[in-house]
Design a protein around this motif. Structure first.
Motif, PDB file in Angstrom:
ATOM      1  N   TRP A 166       0.811  -1.214   0.000  1.00  0.00           N
ATOM      2  CA  TRP A 166       0.000   0.000   0.000  1.00  0.00           C
ATOM      3  C   TRP A 166       0.848   1.270   0.000  1.00  0.00           C
ATOM      4  O   TRP A 166       0.471   2.278  -0.582  1.00  0.00           O
ATOM      5  CB  TRP A 166      -0.907   0.028   1.229  1.00  0.00           C
ATOM      6  CG  TRP A 166      -2.180  -0.744   1.084  1.00  0.00           C
ATOM      7  CD1 TRP A 166      -2.787  -1.129  -0.078  1.00  0.00           C
ATOM      8  CD2 TRP A 166      -3.005  -1.230   2.145  1.00  0.00           C
ATOM      9  NE1 TRP A 166      -3.946  -1.818   0.190  1.00  0.00           N
ATOM     10  CE2 TRP A 166      -4.116  -1.894   1.543  1.00  0.00           C
ATOM     11  CE3 TRP A 166      -2.943  -1.174   3.531  1.00  0.00           C
ATOM     12  CZ2 TRP A 166      -5.128  -2.485   2.292  1.00  0.00           C
ATOM     13  CZ3 TRP A 166      -3.941  -1.756   4.281  1.00  0.00           C
ATOM     14  CH2 TRP A 166      -5.029  -2.408   3.656  1.00  0.00           C
ATOM     15  N   PHE A 167       1.982   1.266   0.713  1.00  0.00           N
ATOM     16  CA  PHE A 167       2.695   2.503   0.980  1.00  0.00           C
ATOM     17  C   PHE A 167       4.098   2.496   0.378  1.00  0.00           C
ATOM     18  O   PHE A 167       4.801   1.478   0.433  1.00  0.00           O
ATOM     19  CB  PHE A 167       2.810   2.724   2.494  1.00  0.00           C
ATOM     20  CG  PHE A 167       1.490   2.610   3.215  1.00  0.00           C
ATOM     21  CD1 PHE A 167       0.486   3.546   3.006  1.00  0.00           C
ATOM     22  CD2 PHE A 167       1.238   1.545   4.071  1.00  0.00           C
ATOM     23  CE1 PHE A 167      -0.731   3.437   3.648  1.00  0.00           C
ATOM     24  CE2 PHE A 167       0.023   1.426   4.728  1.00  0.00           C
ATOM     25  CZ  PHE A 167      -0.970   2.370   4.515  1.00  0.00           C
ATOM     26  N   ARG A 168       4.492   3.634  -0.141  1.00  0.00           N
ATOM     27  CA  ARG A 168       5.876   3.797  -0.594  1.00  0.00           C
ATOM     28  C   ARG A 168       6.782   4.061   0.603  1.00  0.00           C
ATOM     29  O   ARG A 168       7.896   3.556   0.681  1.00  0.00           O
ATOM     30  CB  ARG A 168       5.970   4.961  -1.587  1.00  0.00           C
ATOM     31  CG  ARG A 168       5.247   4.724  -2.901  1.00  0.00           C
ATOM     32  CD  ARG A 168       5.467   5.881  -3.860  1.00  0.00           C
ATOM     33  NE  ARG A 168       6.882   6.044  -4.180  1.00  0.00           N
ATOM     34  CZ  ARG A 168       7.374   7.043  -4.899  1.00  0.00           C
ATOM     35  NH1 ARG A 168       6.559   7.985  -5.366  1.00  0.00           N
ATOM     36  NH2 ARG A 168       8.654   7.122  -5.159  1.00  0.00           N
ATOM     37  N   ASP A 169       6.318   4.892   1.525  1.00  0.00           N
ATOM     38  CA  ASP A 169       7.047   5.177   2.766  1.00  0.00           C
ATOM     39  C   ASP A 169       6.150   4.692   3.904  1.00  0.00           C
ATOM     40  O   ASP A 169       5.297   5.422   4.398  1.00  0.00           O
ATOM     41  CB  ASP A 169       7.340   6.679   2.887  1.00  0.00           C
ATOM     42  CG  ASP A 169       8.151   7.017   4.134  1.00  0.00           C
ATOM     43  OD1 ASP A 169       8.599   6.082   4.821  1.00  0.00           O
ATOM     44  OD2 ASP A 169       8.311   8.212   4.440  1.00  0.00           O
ATOM     45  N   ARG A 170       6.329   3.443   4.295  1.00  0.00           N
ATOM     46  CA  ARG A 170       5.420   2.816   5.250  1.00  0.00           C
ATOM     47  C   ARG A 170       5.371   3.604   6.556  1.00  0.00           C
ATOM     48  O   ARG A 170       6.409   3.899   7.156  1.00  0.00           O
ATOM     49  CB  ARG A 170       5.890   1.385   5.540  1.00  0.00           C
ATOM     50  CG  ARG A 170       4.933   0.580   6.408  1.00  0.00           C
ATOM     51  CD  ARG A 170       5.439  -0.844   6.570  1.00  0.00           C
ATOM     52  NE  ARG A 170       6.706  -0.871   7.271  1.00  0.00           N
ATOM     53  CZ  ARG A 170       7.658  -1.778   7.082  1.00  0.00           C
ATOM     54  NH1 ARG A 170       7.499  -2.714   6.164  1.00  0.00           N
ATOM     55  NH2 ARG A 170       8.779  -1.742   7.774  1.00  0.00           N
ATOM     56  N   PRO A 171       4.173   3.994   7.012  1.00  0.00           N
ATOM     57  CA  PRO A 171       4.059   4.743   8.271  1.00  0.00           C
ATOM     58  C   PRO A 171       4.719   4.005   9.431  1.00  0.00           C
ATOM     59  O   PRO A 171       4.679   2.772   9.510  1.00  0.00           O
ATOM     60  CB  PRO A 171       2.536   4.844   8.473  1.00  0.00           C
ATOM     61  CG  PRO A 171       1.979   4.780   7.082  1.00  0.00           C
ATOM     62  CD  PRO A 171       2.869   3.820   6.345  1.00  0.00           C
ATOM     63  N   GLY A 172       5.347   4.777  10.311  1.00  0.00           N
ATOM     64  CA  GLY A 172       6.096   4.195  11.415  1.00  0.00           C
ATOM     65  C   GLY A 172       5.257   3.419  12.405  1.00  0.00           C
ATOM     66  O   GLY A 172       5.813   2.711  13.252  1.00  0.00           O
ATOM     67  N   TYR A 173       3.956   3.539  12.321  1.00  0.00           N
ATOM     68  CA  TYR A 173       3.079   2.743  13.197  1.00  0.00           C
ATOM     69  C   TYR A 173       3.326   1.259  12.993  1.00  0.00           C
ATOM     70  O   TYR A 173       3.212   0.468  13.941  1.00  0.00           O
ATOM     71  CB  TYR A 173       1.620   3.085  12.880  1.00  0.00           C
ATOM     72  CG  TYR A 173       0.595   2.253  13.625  1.00  0.00           C
ATOM     73  CD1 TYR A 173       0.076   2.686  14.839  1.00  0.00           C
ATOM     74  CD2 TYR A 173       0.139   1.046  13.108  1.00  0.00           C
ATOM     75  CE1 TYR A 173      -0.868   1.930  15.521  1.00  0.00           C
ATOM     76  CE2 TYR A 173      -0.800   0.284  13.777  1.00  0.00           C
ATOM     77  CZ  TYR A 173      -1.294   0.726  14.985  1.00  0.00           C
ATOM     78  OH  TYR A 173      -2.224  -0.038  15.663  1.00  0.00           O
ATOM     79  N   PHE A 174       3.654   0.871  11.764  1.00  0.00           N
ATOM     80  CA  PHE A 174       3.834  -0.539  11.435  1.00  0.00           C
ATOM     81  C   PHE A 174       5.281  -0.943  11.693  1.00  0.00           C
ATOM     82  O   PHE A 174       6.190  -0.466  11.020  1.00  0.00           O
ATOM     83  CB  PHE A 174       3.492  -0.798   9.962  1.00  0.00           C
ATOM     84  CG  PHE A 174       2.068  -0.482   9.604  1.00  0.00           C
ATOM     85  CD1 PHE A 174       1.033  -1.293  10.040  1.00  0.00           C
ATOM     86  CD2 PHE A 174       1.766   0.627   8.827  1.00  0.00           C
ATOM     87  CE1 PHE A 174      -0.283  -1.003   9.713  1.00  0.00           C
ATOM     88  CE2 PHE A 174       0.450   0.922   8.490  1.00  0.00           C
ATOM     89  CZ  PHE A 174      -0.582   0.101   8.939  1.00  0.00           C
TER      90      PHE A 174
END
Length: 409
Positions: A287-295
């Protein structure tokens, strides 16, 4: 609280140890964050993520270091690039140091929340008070500062040291509003990457603030892509905000992120979004190019954890399509995160209970087992992870034996 550079000189670093001993090396490394030399900045960032925050543990040196980091977030020097200090090969991608500093503060906040284990600030203050043993504690810290090699192991194992660790948690909890104040101006930074990391760090820090006001409106107004939008929703998830309205968002990734909120644990729409997302786990991971830090890892891992926590054995039939997709996606190094929770539910057990005996599985349970048997990649004989997982669930560890158990009687 003092977040300016003079914290380097106002802190007694001999009493503020980190994972490797007295933090007398902290001023040199912290000054290195503002160095013009990339390798110096890189070593300094590595120091933060190894000595100051070590495998999720905060130390007495962590509070003053976190305050220093917050104090330099607005400095032009942290626009300079830095590579990953833990990269395995040269040529790794570089990014502005400011991003790494924001990640560090977010990780510190999460470590404090997890180590505090639901305790309130007054409780931490009580645990941080050595009372009549203050003199003993002073002697213990003096011995550590003196580098007594013979007594080093004994010092680290002294239960009185727990008082110092609780004091570090307390001090970081107290510092959270100051840290938030330093991060807030970056929510409207011109660089979208900085905005996204600032949003994530804000959400993490809000875990340490009573009745936080998670105002991300400025960042929301400037959000340019899915990554930033998801980071905003996930900051609300982590900070305890309301994400209900995002369950109707046109983007599945945003809906799934909203569904992760603990406040929606009993919401059937949220559970439905988690199931729908996991019907294509590979797509969710992309889904993400810059995966949110939550994950902390693959996106699907967090979705699986949330779905398992909101499901019971009675849901096993409805969850079989999800499990089949996960079993087809899983590899020997991800099988624990991908499969354990749902497989245990199907077998009728709970994480807090011993593994159930599986002598005569039902047809539904056999369907779950067949999904595991059918993935060739899971059975790499060089990796024992699958066998360990199956053994922990009371199942045969050999593929042939598991296939026999899964066969229609």
């Amino acid at each position: 609280m003092d977040t300016r550079a003079d914290i380097l000189h106002s802190t007694d670093w001999t009493r503020a140890f980190h994972a490797y001993g007295p933090a007398t090396d902290a001023p040199e490394f912290l000054a290195g964050l503002l160095s013009e030399q990339e390798e110096v900045r890189e070593r300094a960032l590595g120091y933060l993520n190894s000595a100051i925050l070590h495998q999720g543990t905060v130390y007495p040196a962590t509070p003053p270091v976190a305050l220093f980091v917050a104090g330099v977030l607005g400095e032009p020097a942290v626009d300079l690039p830095v590579g990953d200090p833990f990269r395995e090969a040269a040529g790794s991608a570089v990014e502005p140091l400011r991003l790494g500093l924001l990640d560090f503060l977010a990780d510190v906040a999460r470590a404090v929340a997890e180590r505090a284990a639901g305790r309130s600030l007054p409780e931490l203050e009580g645990l941080a008070d050595p009372g009549e043993r203050r003199g003993e504690l002073d002697a213990l810290l003096t011995g550590m500062a003196d580098g007594d090699a013979e007594g080093e192991e004994e010092i680290w194992e002294d239960p009185l040291l727990d008082t110092v660790f609780h004091a570090a948690l307390r001090d970081l909890w107290r510092a959270a509003p100051t840290l938030l104040g330093a991060v807030r101006p970056l929510l409207t930074h011109a660089d979208g990457r900085v905005r996204q990391r600032a949003v994530t760090t804000t959400g993490a820090l809000c875990r340490l603030v009573e009745e936080p006001e998670v105002d991300l409106s400025g960042a929301a107004d400037l959000a340019e892509n899915r990554d930033e939008g998801a980071a905003i929703v996930l900051a609300l998830v982590e900070g305890g905000g309301d994400t209900t309205s995002f369950l109707a968002h046109p983007d599945q990734a945003i809906r799934a992120c909203a569904a992760l909120s603990e406040g929606l644990a009993g919401d059937p729409v949220a559970v439905g979004e988690l199931r729908a997302a996991l019907l294509d786990p590979a797509a969710a991971d992309a889904w993400f190019r810059d995966r949110p830090g939550y994950f902390p890892g693959h996106v699907r891992f967090s979705l699986v954890d949330a779905l398992v926590s909101r499901s019971g054995s009675e849901d096993a039939a409805d969850l079989l399509p999800v499990f089949r997709e996960l079993a087809a996606t899983a590899g020997p190094f991800s099988c624990e995160a991908d499969l354990r929770g749902l497989l245990r539910l199907a077998l009728g057990g709970a994480e807090s209970a011993p593994a159930p005996e599986v002598a005569a599985p039902t047809e539904l349970q056999r369907a779950y087992l067949r999904a595991v048997v059918d993935n060739d990649r899971l059975w790499d004989t060089r990796v024992a992870n699958v066998a360990l997982l199956l053994r922990s669930l009371g199942l045969p560890t050999a593929r042939e034996a598991l296939a026999a158990l899964a066969a229609t009687p």
